[in-house]
Design an enzyme around this catalytic site. Sequence first.
Site, PDB file in Angstrom:
ATOM      1  N   ILE A  63       0.800  -1.162  -0.021  1.00 33.20           N
ATOM      2  CA  ILE A  63       0.137   0.135   0.110  1.00 33.20           C
ATOM      3  C   ILE A  63       0.831   1.155  -0.068  1.00 33.20           C
ATOM      4  O   ILE A  63       1.723   1.391   1.094  1.00 33.20           O
ATOM      5  CB  ILE A  63      -0.998   0.044   1.374  1.00 33.20           C
ATOM      6  CG1 ILE A  63      -1.728  -1.232   1.323  1.00 33.20           C
ATOM      7  CG2 ILE A  63      -1.870   1.101   1.228  1.00 33.20           C
ATOM      8  CD1 ILE A  63      -2.426  -1.311   2.693  1.00 33.20           C
ATOM      9  N   CYS A 105       4.939  -2.407   2.754  1.00 37.49           N
ATOM     10  CA  CYS A 105       5.298  -3.554   2.254  1.00 37.49           C
ATOM     11  C   CYS A 105       3.984  -4.649   2.159  1.00 37.49           C
ATOM     12  O   CYS A 105       3.629  -4.801   3.286  1.00 37.49           O
ATOM     13  CB  CYS A 105       6.363  -4.353   2.190  1.00 37.49           C
ATOM     14  SG  CYS A 105       8.112  -3.251   1.859  1.00 37.49           S
ATOM     15  N   GLU A 165       4.206  -7.578   2.631  1.00 34.56           N
ATOM     16  CA  GLU A 165       4.666  -8.812   3.711  1.00 34.56           C
ATOM     17  C   GLU A 165       4.262  -8.129   5.152  1.00 34.56           C
ATOM     18  O   GLU A 165       3.797  -8.818   5.859  1.00 34.56           O
ATOM     19  CB  GLU A 165       6.280  -8.999   3.750  1.00 34.56           C
ATOM     20  CG  GLU A 165       6.890  -9.781   2.435  1.00 34.56           C
ATOM     21  CD  GLU A 165       7.349  -8.810   1.466  1.00 34.56           C
ATOM     22  OE1 GLU A 165       6.667  -7.703   1.614  1.00 34.56           O
ATOM     23  OE2 GLU A 165       8.437  -8.894   0.853  1.00 34.56           O
ATOM     24  N   CYS A 196      11.237  -5.724   6.289  1.00 35.00           N
ATOM     25  CA  CYS A 196      10.230  -6.850   6.128  1.00 35.00           C
ATOM     26  C   CYS A 196      10.821  -8.325   6.910  1.00 35.00           C
ATOM     27  O   CYS A 196      10.368  -8.918   7.643  1.00 35.00           O
ATOM     28  CB  CYS A 196       9.580  -7.387   4.915  1.00 35.00           C
ATOM     29  SG  CYS A 196       8.588  -5.998   4.504  1.00 35.00           S
TER      30      CYS A 196
HETATM   31  N1  THU Z   1       7.725  -3.897  -1.772  1.00 35.90           N
HETATM   32  C1  THU Z   1       6.994  -4.678  -1.015  1.00 35.90           C
HETATM   33  O1  THU Z   1       5.727  -5.003  -1.067  1.00 35.90           O
HETATM   34  N2  THU Z   1       7.820  -5.892  -0.323  1.00 35.90           N
HETATM   35  C2  THU Z   1       9.088  -5.794  -0.385  1.00 35.90           C
HETATM   36  O2  THU Z   1       9.634  -6.558   0.059  1.00 35.90           O
HETATM   37  C3  THU Z   1       9.856  -4.767  -1.018  1.00 35.90           C
HETATM   38  C4  THU Z   1       9.188  -3.604  -1.799  1.00 35.90           C
HETATM   39  C5  THU Z   1       6.698  -2.873  -2.062  1.00 35.90           C
HETATM   40  C6  THU Z   1       7.116  -1.468  -1.432  1.00 35.90           C
HETATM   41  C7  THU Z   1       6.740  -0.476  -2.702  1.00 35.90           C
HETATM   42  O3  THU Z   1       5.098  -0.324  -2.662  1.00 35.90           O
HETATM   43  C8  THU Z   1       7.021  -1.290  -3.775  1.00 35.90           C
HETATM   44  O4  THU Z   1       7.365  -2.852  -3.522  1.00 35.90           O
HETATM   45  C9  THU Z   1       8.242  -0.951  -4.528  1.00 35.90           C
HETATM   46  O5  THU Z   1       9.408  -0.635  -3.680  1.00 35.90           O
END
Ligand code: THU
Length: 128
Positions: free
Chosen positions: A43, A53, A55, A89
């Site tokens: 989000i 993130c 996770e 995360c």
């Molecule tokens: N992101 C995740 O959801 N998980 C991760 O482990 C790394 C990055 C997301 C955060 C952001 O919305 C997008 O990926 C780009 O960085």
Amino acid sequence: MDKLDLITMAREAQKQAYAPYSEFLVGAVLVTKSGKIYTGANIENSSYGLSICAERVAVFKAVNAGEHDFETIIICSSGKGFIYPCGACLQVLAEFSKDITVIITDEKNQHKEYNLNEMLPQVFSLGK
Ligand code: THU
């Protein structure tokens, strides 16, 4: 539920991503030791640093429902190749389950499996 089912579920979770800035969509499925499942997707926010993130969304949903012991997390993304979870995360996962299995996927839903211990061998703690 086998790994393929969990990957399919993570792909479904990925559809809930709100990522208009990076356009990088991430989905996560967290399986608790008690057999419950929590999903998450990233989000974002126009104030970029407030984004969260996938996770951590899944972990916080689980913790808020009273679950602290996790078995597996499966992560899918719109990226190419195998995408690993970020360090923040990993630290959040380690708060609850240092031996959780982390399954990452690529765009073909091929997967690789790790133990959190090998991804984050040294965890920050207050040393109490
Ligand atoms: N992101 C995740 O959801 N998980 C991760 O482990 C790394 C990055 C997301 C955060 C952001 O919305 C997008 O990926 C780009 O960085």
